[in-house]
Design a protein around this motif. Structure first.
Motif, PDB file in Angstrom:
ATOM      1  N   ALA A   1       5.610  -8.761   1.011  1.00 34.00           N
ATOM      2  CA  ALA A   1       5.232 -10.171   1.387  1.00 34.00           C
ATOM      3  C   ALA A   1       4.049  -9.987   2.619  1.00 34.00           C
ATOM      4  O   ALA A   1       3.270 -10.699   2.995  1.00 34.00           O
ATOM      5  CB  ALA A   1       6.209 -10.990   2.057  1.00 34.00           C
ATOM      6  N   SER A   2       4.349  -8.746   3.307  1.00 35.50           N
ATOM      7  CA  SER A   2       3.455  -8.450   4.505  1.00 35.50           C
ATOM      8  C   SER A   2       1.876  -8.207   4.049  1.00 35.50           C
ATOM      9  O   SER A   2       0.951  -8.220   4.701  1.00 35.50           O
ATOM     10  CB  SER A   2       3.868  -7.359   5.130  1.00 35.50           C
ATOM     11  N   GLU A   3       1.870  -7.753   2.778  1.00 39.13           N
ATOM     12  CA  GLU A   3       0.777  -7.432   2.099  1.00 39.13           C
ATOM     13  C   GLU A   3       0.494  -8.254   0.651  1.00 39.13           C
ATOM     14  O   GLU A   3       0.858  -7.434  -0.264  1.00 39.13           O
ATOM     15  CB  GLU A   3       0.322  -5.923   1.625  1.00 39.13           C
TER      16      GLU A   3
ATOM     17  N   LEU B   1      -3.583  -0.040  -8.545  1.00 37.42           N
ATOM     18  CA  LEU B   1      -3.718   1.313  -9.086  1.00 37.42           C
ATOM     19  C   LEU B   1      -5.169   1.787  -9.213  1.00 37.42           C
ATOM     20  O   LEU B   1      -5.786   2.745  -8.600  1.00 37.42           O
ATOM     21  CB  LEU B   1      -2.697   1.911 -10.162  1.00 37.42           C
ATOM     22  N   PRO B   2      -5.970   1.108 -10.108  1.00 36.34           N
ATOM     23  CA  PRO B   2      -7.291   1.473 -10.402  1.00 36.34           C
ATOM     24  C   PRO B   2      -8.044   1.700  -9.121  1.00 36.34           C
ATOM     25  O   PRO B   2      -8.965   2.701  -9.298  1.00 36.34           O
ATOM     26  CB  PRO B   2      -7.749   0.576 -11.333  1.00 36.34           C
ATOM     27  N   GLU B   3      -7.901   0.938  -8.137  1.00 37.49           N
ATOM     28  CA  GLU B   3      -8.565   0.936  -6.673  1.00 37.49           C
ATOM     29  C   GLU B   3      -8.308   2.295  -6.021  1.00 37.49           C
ATOM     30  O   GLU B   3      -9.067   2.834  -5.263  1.00 37.49           O
ATOM     31  CB  GLU B   3      -8.551  -0.246  -6.059  1.00 37.49           C
ATOM     32  N   ALA B   4      -7.228   2.516  -6.235  1.00 37.35           N
ATOM     33  CA  ALA B   4      -6.379   3.744  -5.551  1.00 37.35           C
ATOM     34  C   ALA B   4      -6.587   4.992  -5.901  1.00 37.35           C
ATOM     35  O   ALA B   4      -6.632   6.032  -5.417  1.00 37.35           O
ATOM     36  CB  ALA B   4      -4.881   3.290  -5.206  1.00 37.35           C
ATOM     37  N   SER B   5      -6.787   4.728  -7.409  1.00 33.39           N
ATOM     38  CA  SER B   5      -7.043   6.265  -8.007  1.00 33.39           C
ATOM     39  C   SER B   5      -7.949   6.013  -9.138  1.00 33.39           C
ATOM     40  O   SER B   5      -7.886   5.042 -10.274  1.00 33.39           O
ATOM     41  CB  SER B   5      -5.665   6.686  -8.448  1.00 33.39           C
ATOM     42  N   PRO B   6      -8.923   6.957  -9.372  1.00 36.80           N
ATOM     43  CA  PRO B   6      -9.916   6.840 -10.296  1.00 36.80           C
ATOM     44  C   PRO B   6      -9.294   7.480 -11.728  1.00 36.80           C
ATOM     45  O   PRO B   6     -10.139   7.459 -12.789  1.00 36.80           O
ATOM     46  CB  PRO B   6     -11.139   7.864  -9.839  1.00 36.80           C
TER      47      PRO B   6
ATOM     48  N   SER C   1       0.916  -1.199  -0.166  1.00 41.39           N
ATOM     49  CA  SER C   1       0.013  -0.077   0.140  1.00 41.39           C
ATOM     50  C   SER C   1       0.739   1.188  -0.042  1.00 41.39           C
ATOM     51  O   SER C   1       0.554   2.292  -0.718  1.00 41.39           O
ATOM     52  CB  SER C   1      -1.082  -0.162   1.155  1.00 41.39           C
ATOM     53  N   GLU C   2       2.027   1.265   0.584  1.00 42.06           N
ATOM     54  CA  GLU C   2       2.835   2.353   1.017  1.00 42.06           C
ATOM     55  C   GLU C   2       3.650   2.727  -0.594  1.00 42.06           C
ATOM     56  O   GLU C   2       3.627   3.665  -1.054  1.00 42.06           O
ATOM     57  CB  GLU C   2       3.684   2.409   1.942  1.00 42.06           C
ATOM     58  N   VAL C   3       3.824   1.485  -1.182  1.00 38.97           N
ATOM     59  CA  VAL C   3       4.631   1.673  -2.601  1.00 38.97           C
ATOM     60  C   VAL C   3       3.529   2.163  -3.539  1.00 38.97           C
ATOM     61  O   VAL C   3       4.055   3.154  -4.522  1.00 38.97           O
ATOM     62  CB  VAL C   3       5.297   0.298  -3.007  1.00 38.97           C
ATOM     63  N   VAL C   4       2.325   1.885  -3.528  1.00 38.00           N
ATOM     64  CA  VAL C   4       1.455   2.290  -4.528  1.00 38.00           C
ATOM     65  C   VAL C   4       1.448   3.715  -4.197  1.00 38.00           C
ATOM     66  O   VAL C   4       0.952   4.431  -5.160  1.00 38.00           O
ATOM     67  CB  VAL C   4       0.065   1.389  -4.192  1.00 38.00           C
TER      68      VAL C   4
END
Length: 242
Positions: A174-176, A106-111, A72-75
């Motif tokens: 690996a944690s996500e 990415l699509p879920e994180a940004s429209p 999530s942080e890398v995204v």
């Protein structure tokens, strides 16, 4: 942690959507896209390019910590890097291998994501099978029992690699882990591309089954050869023109 990005304008002024390029693990934007004809082909098609070095890769010299190495942080940092060059409007994405794994989110994180091309995507998460202690022992010269650990140790300790950051990134991702269930994933037009000799993409058909706007294309080559193939570039550019 800002990411190193390179912006390459299109060959002619136009209003076409820019294309974000996300490279594979233990590589960088220059090796995967800028030195292999991708940027020139996209520019000739009227597309500006935003080529991003992922955390721990390329010219990103700030060491990764466990807190900023999760998926999530890398995204989030990828989206921040895109905003630097394209603060508004839609953008397209071409990802390869790890780049595809991250682009999936990415699509879920940004429209703002319009279309994507995801090449060399493995339907299975390799990083969860890498024990951090065994990886550190392998980096110290011990023979690992797990061949995957040995392969990863070799990749991240190659000359020019930020070994410590890449080891941290393996644990953070690996944690996500990448573990999509059937029918979940990008709900936008997405072209999946696999090399005919690429064992890492086995099972990709079942992964994308049920996605409403997914297409699958096979091209010549193994995991590396597929990325460099003219057939991949042509299929991507044609798809993104839609």
């Amino acid at each position: 942690m800002p990411l190193n990005t390179r912006y390459l304008p299109a060959a002619s002024v136009n209003g076409k959507t820019p294309v974000v390029l996300l490279h594979g693990f233990a590589s960088n934007a220059g090796e995967d896209f800028l030195a292999t004809g991708w940027s020139e082909a996209l520019s000739a098609a009227g597309r500006s390019v935003i080529a991003i070095d992922l955390p721990g890769h390329g010219e990103n010299n700030a060491p990764l910590s466990p807190d900023n190495a999760t998926t999530s942080e890398v995204v989030r940092t990828i989206l921040d890097a895109i905003e630097t060059h394209a603060p508004e409007g839609e953008f397209d994405v071409v990802g390869y291998s790890l780049g595809s794994r991250l682009a999936w989110e990415l699509p879920e994180a940004s429209p703002r994501v319009r279309r994507m091309v995801l090449g060399g995507l493995s339907p299975f998460e390799p990083f969860t099978a890498v024990d951090p202690a065994e990886l550190q022992a392998a980096l110290a010269g011990q023979d690992p029992a797990n061949p995957l650990v040995g392969m990863m140790a070799g990749m991240i300790s190659a000359p020019g690699q930020d070994t410590t950051s890449l080891a941290t990134l393996i644990s953070g991702l690996a944690s996500e882990p990448f573990a999509p269930s059937k029918g979940t994933g990008p709900q936008i037009p997405t072209l999946f591309v696999a090399g005919r000799e690429d064992d890492m993409t086995q099972g990709l058909e079942s992964l994308i089954e049920g996605l409403p706007h997914a297409q699958l294309s096979t091209v010549p080559g193994d995991h590396r050869g597929a990325l460099d193939s003219p057939e991949f570039r042509s299929a991507a550019i044609e798809f993104l023109a839609g």
